[in-house]
Design a protein around this motif. Structure first.
Motif, PDB file in Angstrom:
ATOM      1  N   SER A   2      -4.902  54.774  49.806  1.00  0.00           N
ATOM      2  CA  SER A   2      -3.799  54.091  49.140  1.00  0.00           C
ATOM      3  C   SER A   2      -4.288  52.933  48.285  1.00  0.00           C
ATOM      4  O   SER A   2      -3.851  52.747  47.136  1.00  0.00           O
ATOM      5  CB  SER A   2      -2.798  53.600  50.188  1.00  0.00           C
ATOM      6  OG  SER A   2      -1.628  53.124  49.583  1.00  0.00           O
TER       7      SER A   2
ATOM      8  N   SER B 109      -4.457  52.540  43.865  1.00  0.00           N
ATOM      9  CA  SER B 109      -3.821  51.491  43.063  1.00  0.00           C
ATOM     10  C   SER B 109      -4.620  51.133  41.813  1.00  0.00           C
ATOM     11  O   SER B 109      -4.071  50.574  40.866  1.00  0.00           O
ATOM     12  CB  SER B 109      -3.604  50.238  43.913  1.00  0.00           C
ATOM     13  OG  SER B 109      -4.848  49.615  44.230  1.00  0.00           O
TER      14      SER B 109
ATOM     15  N   LYS C 114      -0.541  59.682  46.877  1.00  0.00           N
ATOM     16  CA  LYS C 114       0.016  58.431  47.380  1.00  0.00           C
ATOM     17  C   LYS C 114       0.319  58.584  48.863  1.00  0.00           C
ATOM     18  O   LYS C 114       0.764  59.646  49.310  1.00  0.00           O
ATOM     19  CB  LYS C 114       1.288  58.077  46.619  1.00  0.00           C
ATOM     20  CG  LYS C 114       1.699  56.608  46.707  1.00  0.00           C
ATOM     21  CD  LYS C 114       2.913  56.339  45.855  1.00  0.00           C
ATOM     22  CE  LYS C 114       3.131  54.845  45.663  1.00  0.00           C
ATOM     23  NZ  LYS C 114       2.173  54.247  44.724  1.00  0.00           N
ATOM     24  N   VAL C 115       0.080  57.520  49.612  1.00  0.00           N
ATOM     25  CA  VAL C 115       0.415  57.493  51.033  1.00  0.00           C
ATOM     26  C   VAL C 115       1.830  56.937  51.190  1.00  0.00           C
ATOM     27  O   VAL C 115       2.185  55.916  50.589  1.00  0.00           O
ATOM     28  CB  VAL C 115      -0.590  56.632  51.824  1.00  0.00           C
ATOM     29  CG1 VAL C 115      -0.181  56.538  53.288  1.00  0.00           C
ATOM     30  CG2 VAL C 115      -1.991  57.220  51.708  1.00  0.00           C
ATOM     31  N   LEU C 116       2.640  57.613  51.975  1.00  0.00           N
ATOM     32  CA  LEU C 116       4.011  57.192  52.253  1.00  0.00           C
ATOM     33  C   LEU C 116       4.082  56.580  53.649  1.00  0.00           C
ATOM     34  O   LEU C 116       3.432  57.062  54.578  1.00  0.00           O
ATOM     35  CB  LEU C 116       4.957  58.390  52.171  1.00  0.00           C
ATOM     36  CG  LEU C 116       5.003  59.137  50.836  1.00  0.00           C
ATOM     37  CD1 LEU C 116       5.757  60.450  50.991  1.00  0.00           C
ATOM     38  CD2 LEU C 116       5.653  58.278  49.765  1.00  0.00           C
ATOM     39  N   LYS C 117       4.900  55.527  53.796  1.00  0.00           N
ATOM     40  CA  LYS C 117       5.051  54.866  55.090  1.00  0.00           C
ATOM     41  C   LYS C 117       6.507  54.502  55.322  1.00  0.00           C
ATOM     42  O   LYS C 117       7.251  54.230  54.380  1.00  0.00           O
ATOM     43  CB  LYS C 117       4.208  53.584  55.146  1.00  0.00           C
ATOM     44  CG  LYS C 117       2.713  53.781  55.012  1.00  0.00           C
ATOM     45  CD  LYS C 117       1.986  52.437  55.078  1.00  0.00           C
ATOM     46  CE  LYS C 117       0.489  52.599  54.911  1.00  0.00           C
ATOM     47  NZ  LYS C 117      -0.233  51.288  54.964  1.00  0.00           N
TER      48      LYS C 117
ATOM     49  N   ARG D 151       3.800  58.192  58.757  1.00  0.00           N
ATOM     50  CA  ARG D 151       3.009  58.193  57.526  1.00  0.00           C
ATOM     51  C   ARG D 151       2.851  59.624  57.022  1.00  0.00           C
ATOM     52  O   ARG D 151       2.715  60.558  57.803  1.00  0.00           O
ATOM     53  CB  ARG D 151       1.625  57.589  57.772  1.00  0.00           C
ATOM     54  CG  ARG D 151       1.646  56.098  58.033  1.00  0.00           C
ATOM     55  CD  ARG D 151       0.240  55.522  58.023  1.00  0.00           C
ATOM     56  NE  ARG D 151      -0.557  56.010  59.144  1.00  0.00           N
ATOM     57  CZ  ARG D 151      -1.878  55.855  59.243  1.00  0.00           C
ATOM     58  NH1 ARG D 151      -2.546  55.270  58.266  1.00  0.00           N
ATOM     59  NH2 ARG D 151      -2.515  56.298  60.303  1.00  0.00           N
TER      60      ARG D 151
ATOM     61  N   GLY E 112       8.459  58.261  46.086  1.00  0.00           N
ATOM     62  CA  GLY E 112       7.075  58.464  45.681  1.00  0.00           C
ATOM     63  C   GLY E 112       6.524  57.372  44.805  1.00  0.00           C
ATOM     64  O   GLY E 112       5.317  57.329  44.556  1.00  0.00           O
TER      65      GLY E 112
ATOM     66  N   SER F 181       7.387  53.791  45.322  1.00  0.00           N
ATOM     67  CA  SER F 181       7.100  52.625  46.171  1.00  0.00           C
ATOM     68  C   SER F 181       6.307  52.991  47.421  1.00  0.00           C
ATOM     69  O   SER F 181       5.731  52.119  48.074  1.00  0.00           O
ATOM     70  CB  SER F 181       8.408  51.951  46.582  1.00  0.00           C
ATOM     71  OG  SER F 181       9.138  52.775  47.486  1.00  0.00           O
ATOM     72  N   GLY F 182       6.304  54.282  47.776  1.00  0.00           N
ATOM     73  CA  GLY F 182       5.617  54.704  48.998  1.00  0.00           C
ATOM     74  C   GLY F 182       6.479  54.618  50.237  1.00  0.00           C
ATOM     75  O   GLY F 182       5.968  54.615  51.357  1.00  0.00           O
ATOM     76  N   GLU F 183       7.814  54.604  50.054  1.00  0.00           N
ATOM     77  CA  GLU F 183       8.735  54.474  51.190  1.00  0.00           C
ATOM     78  C   GLU F 183       9.131  55.846  51.720  1.00  0.00           C
ATOM     79  O   GLU F 183       9.425  56.771  50.968  1.00  0.00           O
ATOM     80  CB  GLU F 183       9.991  53.722  50.747  1.00  0.00           C
ATOM     81  CG  GLU F 183      11.079  53.619  51.811  1.00  0.00           C
ATOM     82  CD  GLU F 183      12.372  53.032  51.281  1.00  0.00           C
ATOM     83  OE1 GLU F 183      13.371  53.061  52.040  1.00  0.00           O
ATOM     84  OE2 GLU F 183      12.398  52.563  50.125  1.00  0.00           O
TER      85      GLU F 183
END
Length: 620
Positions: free
Chosen positions: A333, A337, A431-434, A439, A558, A560-562
């Motif tokens: 992640s 960036s 992208k990593v989602l959390k 995750r 996708g 913000s990674g939420e």
């Protein structure tokens, strides 16, 4: 634009992430290297073999090779291959061992075929029971590689592999013999066939019932039509990119078509080079020193810059662990960036891997990343020139001889490949989602910006067939987030879920807002819809995905990674974990043989490994 005065200066984030990995891995990496040094003691390993053991080791050889192997200073190179003649990517390896043996014999060495490893194809097993063996086949391949090398007859090795689990498995197994120098030898992609966008169009038409099986098979056969790797940018071609950018391939060798003079010359050059890298040569470079923290970071950067396969969010973690290096999804992640997206290769665009190669390929990609300070240049590689600068070159045959020449200074097709100065986007393709669902991973490079954020009611499924049946009944013509759970490694081996892609894509084309949340996989062909995949903790481990009910609102962002289940915490706490009947996953098509794998496999974020390492820390 990058300041030319800072050309090549290492990016601060790349440096920081690398240092973090080094510090996190200090003990485990030291333990691994100590083990490799111990294995390297005493010179060629067959020196220590009793006469009876050694005689068994060369009993089938000709007298010349027996004489050479009796002398412990003559290098013996192991060949480990994934050849089989059913799979297009591996069929070109049929005659490769004989070619390698001939080249090495002419140089005074010996090469022995040490062992074969299994190679299965996710394209063949899609939606079938065999797909539930696919991910675990990586660990079987790793163990098979270790068995092939376990006779301690060898001074170096050449690993022949291409596709999805094969290359990661080969490397994991090879790293257990990291005191030996090794070079990975690819076979190359098949020539271009039916354009990928046309193939995708026919698949969607079939899913909608507008064309029949005959038309679908004709399109698929025109796409997958000859020996070589499939030409879309999935896990197989991601493997090749990762091996080259880690310095484990010879420069420019990844995407040369099979059965060509250049392909044959590169294989011969790999055989020559591995001899130079042995202790009997003049430039000893053990695999354990080539695969270090900087090489792992370079691999992640290359994957992100090209929007490579999401499978490598697991494979690279497992490969790193095999070398005592602790790589995490947070590293992916943070690197994403600052790593721009530089390619448009299907499914991230309409071009295939041959178009990428023609546009400038690996030499241009590596050069622009080096100039931008996004790759570590000071790494050990298997190439004649030690650092990554040698990978700015590309191979050509001139006057009948293999030579490396400077690669193109600019992309020859900026619709396919771009420099860091003019990227397709400023951030990487993965992208990593959390969130409260845990995750997961999303391949944002394959999804148009207007589709990357989805919020909608959940519809829960426990199999692809349930989903397909609901679609055929006309129940999915609406906005929704599909939740496909109990598809993780513990539940059923984590199959890929490609049969969802044409259906969800067609619904999106109709104007519906759709997304996917799953603890299963979708690989490099994850398609054009927002898909949160590899969700961990998985449902079978009690993850929050097991508590989702039909109608629950889910937000998948996708950008913000939420990744959140929009249900009150008190309500979630009172819910009972869903426990579907999974007995149908336990037997048939060999699945009964993998019960131990399912019971002990780690989570996706720690590589979905069915075994541990004495020098690797496990995910909490």
């Amino acid at each position: 634009m990058m300041n030319s005065n800072n050309k090549g200066q290492l990016n601060a984030v790349i440096a920081r992430v690398t240092e973090t990995i080094q510090q996190r891995s200090q003990k485990t990496r030291a333990d691994y290297l100590a083990l490799m040094r111990k294995q390297a003691e005493g010179g060629p390993s067959r020196k220590a073999l009793p006469c009876g053991n050694l005689a068994h080791g060369f009993a089938a050889c000709g007298q010349s090779d027996k004489d050479k192997l009796s002398a412990t200073d003559v290098p013996n190179i192991a060949i480990v291959s994934s050849y089989n003649d059913m799979l297009s990517a591996h069929q070109p390896f049929e005659h490769t061992p004989a070619h390698i043996k001939k080249v090495i014999a002419e140089l005074g060495g010996v090469a022995q075929f040490a062992g074969g490893v299994p190679a299965m194809c996710d394209g063949i097993t899609q939606g079938m029971a065999g797909m539930e063996l696919s991910l675990f086949s990586r660990d079987v391949i790793a163990m098979s590689t270790a068995i092939a090398l376990s006779h301690n007859m060898f001074d170096g090795a050449l690993c022949l592999g291409v596709c999805d689990k094969i290359v990661p498995g080969l490397l994991i197994g090879a790293l257990s013999f990291g005191h030996l120098p090794m070079i990975f030898v690819p076979a190359g992609p098949m020539p271009s066939g039916l354009p990928n966008d046309e193939k995708a169009r026919v698949r969607q038409l079939f899913a909608q019932g507008k064309v029949g099986r005959e038309e679908l098979l004709a399109a698929e056969s025109a796409s997958y039509h000859s020996p070589g790797t499939c030409t879309f940018y999935g896990t197989a071609n991601s493997n090749q990119l990762v091996m080259e950018i880690m310095g484990l391939h010879l420069p420019g060798s990844s995407f040369v078509n099979p059965n060509t003079p250049l392909r044959e010359a590169l294989t011969g050059a790999a055989a020559e080079q591995v001899l130079r890298l042995t202790k009997a040569g003049n430039d000893y470079r053990p695999l354990a020193e080539v695969v270090d923290e900087k090489a792992i970071v370079n691999a992640v950067v290359g994957l992100l810059a090209t929007g490579g396969s999401t499978n490598h969010t697991m494979h690279l973690v497992a490969m790193a662990a095999a070398a005592g290096i602790q790589l995490t999804w947070d590293d992916f992640s943070e690197l994403s960036s600052v790593v721009p997206s530089l390619t448009k290769i299907y499914p991230n665009g309409i071009a295939d891997i041959n178009h990428f190669q023609a546009a400038g390929g690996m030499s241009f990609l590596i050069a622009t990343l080096l100039d931008a300070g996004l790759l570590h240049a000071d790494v050990l590689t298997v190439a004649a020139e030690r650092g990554m600068q040698g990978y700015r070159q590309e191979p050509q045959i001139r006057d009948g001889k293999l030579q490396w020449v400077a690669g193109p200074e600019r992309s020859l097709d900026t619709d396919v490949l771009r420099s860091v100065d003019e990227p397709f986007s400023a951030n990487g393709g993965l992208k990593v989602l959390k969130g409260n669902l845990g995750r997961g991973v999303i391949k944002v490079s394959a999804v148009k910006p207007e589709y990357r954020v989805q919020e909608g009611p959940a519809i829960v499924f426990h199999s692809q067939s349930e989903f397909i049946d609901a679609f055929q009944r006309g129940e999915l013509d609406k906005d929704f987030i599909a939740v496909l759970r109990y598809q993780g490694p513990r539940a059923c081996g984590m199959p890929e879920l490609h049969k969802l892609v044409p259906i969800l894509g067609s619904l999106q084309d109709k104007g519906f807002k759709v997304g996917l949340v799953t603890d299963g996989r979708m690989s490099g062909a994850s398609g054009k819809i927002a898909a949160a995949i590899h969700l961990t903790p998985e449902a079978a481990a009690g993850g929050m995905i097991s508590k989702i009910q039909n109608g629950d609102l889910i937000r998948l962002d996708g950008e913000s990674g939420e990744l959140n289940l929009l249900v009150d915490e008190a309500v979630l706490a009172s819910r009972i974990v869903a426990q579907p009947d999974l007995s149908g996953n336990e037997a048939g098509c060999g699945r009964e043989l993998f019960a131990a794998f399912r019971s002990q496999v780690t989570g996706a974020a720690s590589g979905a490994r069915s075994f541990g390492f004495a020098f690797a820390e496990e995910e909490a």
